[in-house]
Design a protein around this motif. Structure first.
Motif, PDB file in Angstrom:
ATOM      1  N   GLN A 196       8.014   3.098 -42.025  1.00  0.00           N
ATOM      2  CA  GLN A 196       8.805   3.909 -41.092  1.00  0.00           C
ATOM      3  C   GLN A 196       8.082   5.166 -40.644  1.00  0.00           C
ATOM      4  N   ARG A 252       8.559  -0.096 -47.657  1.00  0.00           N
ATOM      5  CA  ARG A 252       9.545   0.036 -46.561  1.00  0.00           C
ATOM      6  C   ARG A 252       9.517   1.460 -45.984  1.00  0.00           C
ATOM      7  N   ARG A 253       9.486   2.434 -46.871  1.00  0.00           N
ATOM      8  CA  ARG A 253       9.467   3.841 -46.435  1.00  0.00           C
ATOM      9  C   ARG A 253       8.211   4.139 -45.632  1.00  0.00           C
TER      10      ARG A 253
END
Length: 86
Positions: free
Chosen positions: A85, A81-82
């Motif tokens: 981004q 997820r990180r």
């Protein structure tokens, strides 16, 4: 330099991976850990495509071999997820 240290680390993680691949089943949880660590190293080196591939492999193995609430599974999912981004 930093990049040389990353390359040095990558060499050792790949050596560990090679040994484990030779000695363990293809979907052993220890492999998930090595792939996750390699992903982290690639992420730190800003090699995001390689990092994502390693994280995804770690998560794939982890989901098949570990409880869903295991820290490696949760941590790797968070790393993905990180990374998305960035």
């Amino acid at each position: 330099t930093k990049m040389r240290n990353y390359k040095h680390g990558e060499r050792y993680f790949n050596k560990a991976l090679k040994i484990r691949l030779k000695e363990l089943p293809e979907e052993h949880p220890q492999l998930a850990g090595v792939y996750s660590n390699l992903g982290w190293l690639f992420e730190c080196a800003k090699q995001y495509k390689d990092a994502m591939q390693c994280y995804e492999k770690a998560l794939e193995i982890g989901r098949k071999t570990l409880p869903s609430n295991h820290r490696l599974v949760a941590g790797t999912a968070e790393s993905i997820r990180r990374l998305k981004q960035k």
